[in-house]
Design a protein around this motif. Structure first.
Motif, PDB file in Angstrom:
ATOM      1  N   ASN A 195       0.210  -6.356  16.084  1.00  0.00           N
ATOM      2  CA  ASN A 195      -0.496  -5.342  15.228  1.00  0.00           C
ATOM      3  C   ASN A 195       0.337  -5.012  13.869  1.00  0.00           C
ATOM      4  N   GLY A 196      -0.438  -5.208  12.891  1.00  0.00           N
ATOM      5  CA  GLY A 196       0.436  -4.489  11.616  1.00  0.00           C
ATOM      6  C   GLY A 196       1.273  -5.581  11.014  1.00  0.00           C
ATOM      7  N   ALA A 197       1.533  -6.745  11.483  1.00  0.00           N
ATOM      8  CA  ALA A 197       2.203  -7.532  10.906  1.00  0.00           C
ATOM      9  C   ALA A 197       1.894  -8.182   9.631  1.00  0.00           C
ATOM     10  N   LYS A 247      -1.362 -10.001   8.858  1.00  0.00           N
ATOM     11  CA  LYS A 247      -2.336 -11.055   8.911  1.00  0.00           C
ATOM     12  C   LYS A 247      -3.474 -10.760   8.136  1.00  0.00           C
ATOM     13  N   TYR A 298       1.212  -1.253   0.061  1.00  0.00           N
ATOM     14  CA  TYR A 298      -0.164   0.023   0.140  1.00  0.00           C
ATOM     15  C   TYR A 298       1.030   1.264  -0.039  1.00  0.00           C
ATOM     16  N   HIS A 339      -2.555 -13.641  18.501  1.00  0.00           N
ATOM     17  CA  HIS A 339      -1.651 -12.622  18.973  1.00  0.00           C
ATOM     18  C   HIS A 339      -0.641 -13.461  20.090  1.00  0.00           C
ATOM     19  N   VAL A 386       4.174   1.157   2.047  1.00  0.00           N
ATOM     20  CA  VAL A 386       4.137   0.034   3.236  1.00  0.00           C
ATOM     21  C   VAL A 386       3.873  -1.307   2.460  1.00  0.00           C
ATOM     22  N   GLU A 392     -11.946  -9.996  11.913  1.00  0.00           N
ATOM     23  CA  GLU A 392     -11.353  -9.610  13.034  1.00  0.00           C
ATOM     24  C   GLU A 392     -12.480  -9.016  14.063  1.00  0.00           C
ATOM     25  N   ALA A 434       2.580  -4.317   3.234  1.00  0.00           N
ATOM     26  CA  ALA A 434       1.786  -5.193   4.223  1.00  0.00           C
ATOM     27  C   ALA A 434       1.925  -6.514   4.228  1.00  0.00           C
TER      28      ALA A 434
HETATM   29  P1  ATP Z   1      -3.779  -6.684  13.577  1.00  0.00           P
HETATM   30  O1  ATP Z   1      -3.091  -7.645  14.342  1.00  0.00           O
HETATM   31  O2  ATP Z   1      -3.923  -5.115  14.191  1.00  0.00           O
HETATM   32  O3  ATP Z   1      -4.953  -6.975  12.724  1.00  0.00           O
HETATM   33  P2  ATP Z   1      -2.302  -7.348  10.858  1.00  0.00           P
HETATM   34  O4  ATP Z   1      -1.132  -8.294  11.318  1.00  0.00           O
HETATM   35  O5  ATP Z   1      -3.725  -7.912  10.598  1.00  0.00           O
HETATM   36  O6  ATP Z   1      -2.478  -6.545  12.416  1.00  0.00           O
HETATM   37  P3  ATP Z   1      -2.661  -5.702   8.734  1.00  0.00           P
HETATM   38  O7  ATP Z   1      -3.900  -5.226   8.792  1.00  0.00           O
HETATM   39  O8  ATP Z   1      -2.487  -6.609   7.613  1.00  0.00           O
HETATM   40  O9  ATP Z   1      -2.251  -6.279   9.825  1.00  0.00           O
HETATM   41  O10 ATP Z   1      -1.835  -4.475   8.206  1.00  0.00           O
HETATM   42  C1  ATP Z   1      -0.426  -4.584   7.674  1.00  0.00           C
HETATM   43  C2  ATP Z   1       0.267  -3.410   7.345  1.00  0.00           C
HETATM   44  O11 ATP Z   1      -0.298  -2.651   6.247  1.00  0.00           O
HETATM   45  C3  ATP Z   1      -0.069  -2.206   8.404  1.00  0.00           C
HETATM   46  O12 ATP Z   1       1.226  -1.213   8.467  1.00  0.00           O
HETATM   47  C4  ATP Z   1      -1.135  -1.401   7.800  1.00  0.00           C
HETATM   48  O13 ATP Z   1      -1.173  -0.011   8.414  1.00  0.00           O
HETATM   49  C5  ATP Z   1      -1.132  -1.697   6.379  1.00  0.00           C
HETATM   50  N1  ATP Z   1      -2.430  -1.533   5.684  1.00  0.00           N
HETATM   51  C6  ATP Z   1      -3.277  -2.549   5.753  1.00  0.00           C
HETATM   52  N2  ATP Z   1      -4.285  -2.292   5.070  1.00  0.00           N
HETATM   53  C7  ATP Z   1      -4.154  -0.983   4.609  1.00  0.00           C
HETATM   54  C8  ATP Z   1      -4.588  -0.311   3.463  1.00  0.00           C
HETATM   55  N3  ATP Z   1      -5.901  -0.591   2.897  1.00  0.00           N
HETATM   56  N4  ATP Z   1      -4.399   0.621   2.888  1.00  0.00           N
HETATM   57  C9  ATP Z   1      -3.010   1.119   3.603  1.00  0.00           C
HETATM   58  N5  ATP Z   1      -2.303   0.502   4.293  1.00  0.00           N
HETATM   59  C10 ATP Z   1      -2.747  -0.558   4.931  1.00  0.00           C
END
Ligand code: ATP
Length: 308
Positions: A41-43, A45, A16, A192, A19, A87, A21
């Motif tokens: 968070n943010g890994a 998943k 994105y 987590h 980033v 989630e 993701a």
């Molecule tokens: P959590 O445990 O908080 O649910 P996660 O492991 O599910 O976290 P993701 O939601 O997949 O993590 O996000 C991974 C990265 O991608 C993060 O830095 C998030 O800010 C970024 N990200 C996710 N979706 C978008 C989007 N639609 N636009 C911009 N950045 C995004």
């Protein structure tokens, strides 16, 4: 028979803007396997789930789900075979649990009779006639699970399904997962905490900043982490220091007093240390041997690069 991968990710990436993701993830999940995706968070998943659901397209690499590209226009059939628990389950609060499940059954073309069976399976029969706004977090989560189970999916994607569940509900949740995988359903869930997964999933994949740091069974992860094993010994008064002097190199004496010793050693040295203790001549009264905790194993792989 050759085993068939229900999910196959090859150098999969999703960016994105700047980033990443999901960043070059390669992974295969076998049919009937339960895989846990772990990461802070943010890994990445949730993004991985969205890719597997065909809700977003990769910016690099490839993926196949139940032998098809889930994002392809023609993949409707595949998408119908996937059950998804998001989630943050947010349902229409004014509906009853039963109404909601019947509504989803219509959307999924699942037989109406399945709703009662699933309400029973997740322990919501009593509450099914009550409005969802009166449900606890755990009840909402179980309703979400029943929704995901509609239509007998071949693949279940569950994003943090045990959040808000007390230990008893957590146990019954994992018992349900076991039943599903035994019947051939593939399950990918995110979490987590590694501690809640002990003996409950086949494999664990640990993600950090979009990358897959490590993937394996808990036993494999434990072995690969090679974290120290801890011994706690109770010895007759005055023998502590004597025994400490006898135990050879490779051990780290964490605490010694007159009648107790705590030491750590590399896992490969465990049996050698045990032999030294037994042959030391000291009449050890009690001994505890503790493998590294799952929290320590998780921290190791989340912080480090992990074996590639
Ligand atoms: P959590 O445990 O908080 O649910 P996660 O492991 O599910 O976290 P993701 O939601 O997949 O993590 O996000 C991974 C990265 O991608 C993060 O830095 C998030 O800010 C970024 N990200 C996710 N979706 C978008 C989007 N639609 N636009 C911009 N950045 C995004």
């Amino acid at each position: 028979m050759m085993s068939v991968a229900a999910v196959r990710l090859e150098a999969l990436s999703k960016r994105y803007g700047t980033v990443a993701a999901v960043d070059g993830v390669s992974l295969a999940v076998e049919a009937g396997e339960c895989l846990a995706l772990l990461g802070h968070n943010g890994a990445g998943k949730t993004t991985l789930f969205k890719l597997m659901l065909g809700l977003t397209r990769p910016t690099g690499g490839r993926l196949s789900v139940l032998d098809e590209d889930p994002g392809a226009r023609a993949a409707v059939r595949v998408r119908r075979q996937i059950g998804f628990l998001p989630e943050n389950v947010s349902f229409h609060d004014a509906m009853t649990g039963r109404e909601l499940l019947r509504y989803y059954a219509r959307l999924k073309d699942a037989p109406r009779g399945e709703c009662e069976r699933l309400l029973e399976r997740v322990g919501l029969v009593q509450a099914a006639g009550g409005r969802i706004k009166t449900y606890s977090k755990g009840m909402r989560q179980r309703l979400g699970l029943a929704q995901a189970l509609l239509g007998a999916p071949r693949l279940m994607l569950l994003d943090e399904p045990t959040t808000g569940l007390d230990p008893t509900l957590r146990d019954s949740f994992y018992a349900l997962i076991r039943e599903m995988t035994a019947a051939g359903t593939t399950v990918v869930l995110s979490s987590h905490a590694l501690t809640e997964l002990e003996a409950r999933t086949d494999r664990v994949a640990i993600m950090k900043q979009g990358r897959l740091n490590v993937c394996g069974t808990l036993a494999e992860l434990r072995r690969a982490a090679s974290l120290p094993v801890r011994f706690r010994l109770t010895v007759p008064v005055d023998d502590g220091k004597r025994l400490a002097q006898r135990i050879g190199a490779g051990v780290n004496l964490a605490r010694v007093n007159d009648h107790a010793i705590e030491l750590t050693c590399p896992p490969a040295e465990k049996m050698a240390v045990l032999r030294e203790i037994v042959t030391s001549g000291v009449a050890v009264e009690d001994i505890d041997i503790q493998p590294p905790s799952l929290d320590a194993v998780y921290a190791h792989f989340r912080n480090g690069e992990g074996p590639s």
